[in-house]
Design an enzyme around this catalytic site. Structure first.
Site, PDB file in Angstrom:
ATOM      1  N   SER A   1      44.992  20.658  66.537  1.00 13.48           N
ATOM      2  CA  SER A   1      44.716  22.232  67.385  1.00 13.48           C
ATOM      3  C   SER A   1      45.147  22.256  68.826  1.00 13.48           C
ATOM      4  CB  SER A   1      42.931  21.202  67.988  1.00 13.48           C
ATOM      5  OG  SER A   1      42.468  22.048  69.076  1.00 13.48           O
TER       6      SER A   1
ATOM      7  N   HIS B   1      45.210  25.979  64.593  1.00 13.57           N
ATOM      8  CA  HIS B   1      43.824  25.866  64.613  1.00 13.57           C
ATOM      9  C   HIS B   1      43.690  26.045  66.056  1.00 13.57           C
ATOM     10  CE1 HIS B   1      39.866  24.584  64.202  1.00 13.57           C
ATOM     11  NE2 HIS B   1      40.044  23.893  65.252  1.00 13.57           N
TER      12      HIS B   1
ATOM     13  N   ASP C   1      41.514  26.565  69.025  1.00 13.09           N
ATOM     14  CA  ASP C   1      39.577  26.027  70.052  1.00 13.09           C
ATOM     15  C   ASP C   1      39.375  27.221  70.481  1.00 13.09           C
ATOM     16  OD1 ASP C   1      40.401  23.246  69.272  1.00 13.09           O
ATOM     17  OD2 ASP C   1      38.815  24.101  68.402  1.00 13.09           O
TER      18      ASP C   1
ATOM     19  N   MET D   1      37.250  29.408  72.864  1.00 14.33           N
ATOM     20  CA  MET D   1      35.950  28.571  73.897  1.00 14.33           C
ATOM     21  C   MET D   1      34.920  29.641  74.581  1.00 14.33           C
ATOM     22  SD  MET D   1      36.346  25.095  73.702  1.00 14.33           S
ATOM     23  CE  MET D   1      37.290  24.137  72.400  1.00 14.33           C
TER      24      MET D   1
ATOM     25  N   HIS E   1      39.226  28.805  65.154  1.00 13.26           N
ATOM     26  CA  HIS E   1      37.488  28.422  65.166  1.00 13.26           C
ATOM     27  C   HIS E   1      36.597  28.941  66.289  1.00 13.26           C
ATOM     28  CE1 HIS E   1      35.539  24.432  66.197  1.00 13.26           C
ATOM     29  NE2 HIS E   1      34.965  25.395  66.401  1.00 13.26           N
TER      30      HIS E   1
ATOM     31  N   MET F   1      33.951  28.918  68.982  1.00 16.15           N
ATOM     32  CA  MET F   1      32.946  28.475  69.468  1.00 16.15           C
ATOM     33  C   MET F   1      32.469  29.030  70.846  1.00 16.15           C
ATOM     34  SD  MET F   1      34.339  24.723  69.917  1.00 16.15           S
ATOM     35  CE  MET F   1      36.079  25.719  69.209  1.00 16.15           C
TER      36      MET F   1
ATOM     37  N   MET G   1      31.633  19.707  61.521  1.00 15.74           N
ATOM     38  CA  MET G   1      32.903  18.702  63.191  1.00 15.74           C
ATOM     39  C   MET G   1      32.103  17.931  63.165  1.00 15.74           C
ATOM     40  SD  MET G   1      33.945  21.702  64.912  1.00 15.74           S
ATOM     41  CE  MET G   1      34.043  20.274  66.564  1.00 15.74           C
TER      42      MET G   1
ATOM     43  N   GLY H   1      33.656  21.686  71.884  1.00 17.67           N
ATOM     44  CA  GLY H   1      34.102  21.791  73.536  1.00 17.67           C
ATOM     45  C   GLY H   1      34.944  20.951  74.021  1.00 17.67           C
ATOM     46  N   PHE H   2      35.362  19.897  73.720  1.00 17.64           N
ATOM     47  CA  PHE H   2      36.895  19.400  74.123  1.00 17.64           C
ATOM     48  C   PHE H   2      37.458  18.751  73.407  1.00 17.64           C
ATOM     49  CE2 PHE H   2      35.822  20.380  78.828  1.00 17.64           C
ATOM     50  CZ  PHE H   2      34.307  20.304  78.552  1.00 17.64           C
ATOM     51  N   GLY H   3      38.659  18.227  73.152  1.00 12.75           N
ATOM     52  CA  GLY H   3      39.805  17.154  72.783  1.00 12.75           C
ATOM     53  C   GLY H   3      39.514  15.688  73.044  1.00 12.75           C
TER      54      GLY H   3
ATOM     55  N   ASP I   1      36.569  18.235  62.187  1.00 11.46           N
ATOM     56  CA  ASP I   1      36.929  18.543  63.434  1.00 11.46           C
ATOM     57  C   ASP I   1      36.456  18.342  64.627  1.00 11.46           C
ATOM     58  OD1 ASP I   1      37.219  21.923  64.764  1.00 11.46           O
ATOM     59  OD2 ASP I   1      38.098  20.019  65.478  1.00 11.46           O
TER      60      ASP I   1
ATOM     61  N   GLY J   1      38.103  14.012  66.822  1.00 18.50           N
ATOM     62  CA  GLY J   1      38.610  12.650  66.888  1.00 18.50           C
ATOM     63  C   GLY J   1      39.353  12.277  65.797  1.00 18.50           C
TER      64      GLY J   1
ATOM     65  N   GLY K   1      44.111  17.069  67.083  1.00 14.04           N
ATOM     66  CA  GLY K   1      44.599  17.868  68.305  1.00 14.04           C
ATOM     67  C   GLY K   1      45.143  16.609  69.441  1.00 14.04           C
TER      68      GLY K   1
HETATM   69  C1  DX5 Z   1      36.570  20.596  69.754  1.00 15.89           C
HETATM   70  C2  DX5 Z   1      37.816  21.380  69.048  1.00 15.89           C
HETATM   71  C3  DX5 Z   1      38.259  20.649  67.966  1.00 15.89           C
HETATM   72  C4  DX5 Z   1      39.253  19.784  69.064  1.00 15.89           C
HETATM   73  C5  DX5 Z   1      40.311  18.461  68.573  1.00 15.89           C
HETATM   74  O1  DX5 Z   1      35.316  21.695  69.915  1.00 15.89           O
HETATM   75  O2  DX5 Z   1      36.715  22.397  67.786  1.00 15.89           O
HETATM   76  O3  DX5 Z   1      38.984  21.125  67.129  1.00 15.89           O
HETATM   77  O4  DX5 Z   1      40.162  20.562  69.779  1.00 15.89           O
HETATM   78  O5  DX5 Z   1      40.582  17.836  69.925  1.00 15.89           O
HETATM   79  P1  DX5 Z   1      40.745  16.676  69.124  1.00 15.89           P
HETATM   80  O6  DX5 Z   1      41.316  16.181  67.710  1.00 15.89           O
HETATM   81  O7  DX5 Z   1      41.561  15.757  70.172  1.00 15.89           O
HETATM   82  O8  DX5 Z   1      39.481  15.830  68.803  1.00 15.89           O
HETATM   83 ZN    ZN Z   2      37.713  22.917  66.511  1.00 15.34          ZN
END
Ligand code: DX5
Ligand code: ZN
Length: 218
Positions: free
Chosen positions: A8, A33, A35, A37, A66, A68, A137, A142-144, A175, A177, A197
């Site tokens: 990601s 990937h 993301d 948003m 992806h 969102m 998911m 929303g966040f990595g 996707d 963690g 990511g």
């Molecule tokens: C979260 C994204 C994921 C995220 C993955 O909303 O859809 O793709 O960026 O990031 P990591 O791998 O750091 O959890």
């Molecule tokens: Zn994603």
């Protein structure tokens, strides 16, 4: 089953996105990937289609968007136009999911459904005959850099069973963690594509080692 790695770029150096796409291509990634948003469906704002289009000619990798976003029907065509091979839309944002997926397929892209941690696998039973991918998911979007929600593995296994029962070759992607510590149980539950990511772009030894460690852990 071969496991694919889809880094990601949310976790990449935003000031060097093109180079980062080239780096993961050289490091053995299978997909990029993106993301996407909109700051409404999730409290974060990221890549417009022009950013994806700018990176498209730099690598041969499969691009997946992806989405969102609260208006996937409006935005999906823009990301296909920008060069995405797959568009993944959230079941939670599509009151007419069947029609939204059909529109993506008619535009010439692979289509996939994304399930948030609270959304049951049964919610996509009626679209199994038309999809190319399910993205489960393993964090709230929303966040990595968030922690993997292990309880989702029951749903991963349920989706894998639905895919097997469908007789179709549908990718099961996870996707959020995903690291060398969590990828094994996610694949064991039935995933065959891993989004990562921070595990890739945050690795101290760089993306090639990160991807090697991820692949070796499953
Ligand atoms: C979260 C994204 C994921 C995220 C993955 O909303 O859809 O793709 O960026 O990031 P990591 O791998 O750091 O959890
Ligand atoms: Zn994603």
């Amino acid at each position: 089953m071969a496991v694919e790695i889809a880094p990601s770029v949310l976790a990449a150096d935003a000031s060097r996105l093109g180079e980062e796409c080239q780096a993961i291509a050289e490091a053995g990634a299978h997909r990029v990937h993106w993301d996407v948003m909109d700051g409404v469906f999730v409290p974060n704002l990221t890549f417009g289609p022009d950013v994806v289009a700018a990176c498209r000619p730099l690598v041969d990798l499969h691009f997946e968007a992806h989405l969102m976003v609260v208006k996937p029907d409006e935005l999906a065509p823009l990301y296909i136009e920008a060069g995405c091979d797959t568009v993944l839309i959230h079941a939670e944002t599509c009151p007419h999911l069947h029609r939204s997926l059909a529109a993506i397929a008619e535009a010439g892209a692979r289509c996939g459904v994304v399930l948030n941690p609270h959304t049951p696998a049964s919610s996509i039973s009626e679209v199994m005959p038309m999809i190319d991918e399910v993205l489960v998911m393993t964090v709230n979007p929303g966040f990595g850099g968030q922690r993997y929600i292990a309880s989702v593995e029951l749903k991963i296994a349920a989706v894998r069973q639905m895919i097997d029962d469908s007789g179709r070759s549908i990718d099961l992607e996870v996707d959020g963690g995903i690291t060398a510590a969590t990828a094994g149980t996610a694949v064991g539950a039935g995933a065959n594509v891993l989004v990562a990511g921070s595990a890739v772009f945050g690795h101290r030894d760089g993306p090639a080692i990160a991807i090697k460690e991820l692949s070796a852990s499953v």
